[in-house]
Write a protein that holds these residues in place. Structure first.
Motif, PDB file in Angstrom:
ATOM      1  N   THR A  62       0.918  -1.007  -0.384  1.00 11.11           N
ATOM      2  CA  THR A  62       0.105   0.221  -0.456  1.00 11.11           C
ATOM      3  C   THR A  62       0.877   1.209   0.082  1.00 11.11           C
ATOM      4  N   ASP A  63       2.375   1.474   0.272  1.00 14.54           N
ATOM      5  CA  ASP A  63       2.496   2.356   0.578  1.00 14.54           C
ATOM      6  C   ASP A  63       3.194   3.408  -0.461  1.00 14.54           C
TER       7      ASP A  63
ATOM      8  N   ILE B 246       1.113   3.950  -3.295  1.00 12.50           N
ATOM      9  CA  ILE B 246       0.446   5.575  -2.524  1.00 12.50           C
ATOM     10  C   ILE B 246       1.204   6.497  -2.953  1.00 12.50           C
TER      11      ILE B 246
ATOM     12  N   LEU C 253     -11.131   3.277  -4.645  1.00  9.03           N
ATOM     13  CA  LEU C 253      -9.928   4.373  -4.177  1.00  9.03           C
ATOM     14  C   LEU C 253     -10.434   5.534  -4.217  1.00  9.03           C
ATOM     15  N   ASP C 254      -9.597   6.492  -4.057  1.00 10.61           N
ATOM     16  CA  ASP C 254      -9.968   7.839  -3.261  1.00 10.61           C
ATOM     17  C   ASP C 254      -9.001   8.768  -5.408  1.00 10.61           C
TER      18      ASP C 254
ATOM     19  N   ASP D  16      -6.545  10.326  -4.795  1.00 11.06           N
ATOM     20  CA  ASP D  16      -5.015  10.770  -3.750  1.00 11.06           C
ATOM     21  C   ASP D  16      -4.562   9.067  -3.964  1.00 11.06           C
ATOM     22  N   ARG D  17      -5.754   7.561  -4.826  1.00  7.64           N
ATOM     23  CA  ARG D  17      -4.818   6.384  -3.990  1.00  7.64           C
ATOM     24  C   ARG D  17      -5.394   6.474  -3.325  1.00  7.64           C
ATOM     25  N   ASN D  18      -6.142   6.100  -2.323  1.00  7.55           N
ATOM     26  CA  ASN D  18      -6.085   5.901  -0.467  1.00  7.55           C
ATOM     27  C   ASN D  18      -6.539   4.918  -1.087  1.00  7.55           C
ATOM     28  N   ILE D  19      -6.793   4.074  -0.132  1.00  5.84           N
ATOM     29  CA  ILE D  19      -8.253   3.007  -0.056  1.00  5.84           C
ATOM     30  C   ILE D  19      -9.362   3.000   0.448  1.00  5.84           C
TER      31      ILE D  19
ATOM     32  N   LYS E 271     -12.105  -1.762   1.501  1.00  5.64           N
ATOM     33  CA  LYS E 271     -10.253  -3.088   1.058  1.00  5.64           C
ATOM     34  C   LYS E 271     -11.185  -4.249   0.648  1.00  5.64           C
TER      35      LYS E 271
END
Length: 213
Positions: A160-161, A164, A195-196, A198-201, A204
């Protein structure tokens, strides 16, 4: 940057003692390759161990009709085609720089002698190569089984990190797909509210459904 510092970027040498790194640094050359410059050709005899220190390099073959077959895109830091150097056979494919690349070239014959004379270094290198082989086996299995969306979903969940922080081009290279394909998959996941922007989940559980097969 000193050669020792460059070597320490690579997992295969991470954890070696300073004096061990110095021995390797003495037989290592730093060389820069421009975009589209050939690193080595198929059937060429390996003279070095090739460590990609910066940039992206493509390993490929050309079929009888002149069509290019991409085998893998490698993102730094990584070692490329080490089995040809270890087993002393000709390169089974060619390698080209996809952008400006920096390589560490470790002189093959001297490095093999160093491994034979230093069991601690040899054991550490073998362990690192074993981990890399396991990772490549997992990558191969995913490439054979997963479609593009599943590959991306797996990457997002497991890393994940990195997902992003890294650019699309870097992620696409690691997944061995084109940036255009990655962009289409990301748009799909955003349209599904997984995803938003900004590519945040966002969801999940829904993302994990792509791994059910």
């Amino acid at each position: 940057m000193k050669t020792i510092n460059r070597l320490q970027k690579h997992e295969i040498f991470n954890g070696l003692e300073q004096n061990e790194l110095e021995k390797i640094a003495q037989i290592t050359i730093t060389k820069n390759f421009d975009k589209d410059q050939i690193i080595f050709y198929e059937t060429e005899e390996p003279k070095y161990f090739y460590l990609l220190n910066n940039g992206v390099a493509k390993v490929y073959k050309v079929d009888s009709k002149g069509n290019e077959i991409v085998l893998h895109n490698f993102a730094a830091p990584t070692m490329i085609a080490e089995m040809a150097s270890i087993e002393n056979f000709k390169f089974p494919a060619s390698c080209v720089a996809m952008d400006n690349c920096e390589f560490l070239l470790i002189k093959k014959e001297e490095f093999v002698k160093l491994l034979k004379a230093n069991p601690d270094i040899s054991f550490h290198v073998i362990k690192s190569l074993t981990r890399k082989i396991r990772g490549m086996e997992g990558l191969l299995n995913r490439s054979l089984i997963f479609d593009a969306t599943t590959k991306v979903a797996h990457y997002i969940i497991e890393r994940t990190d990195d997902f992003i922080m890294k650019k699309n081009k870097e992620v696409a290279n690691e997944l061995n797909m084109t940036p255009e394909t990655l962009s289409r998959v990301l748009k799909k996941l955003k349209d599904l509210n997984i995803l938003d922007k900004d590519r945040n989940i966002l969801n999940k559980d829904k993302l994990e459904t792509f791994l059910d097969f």
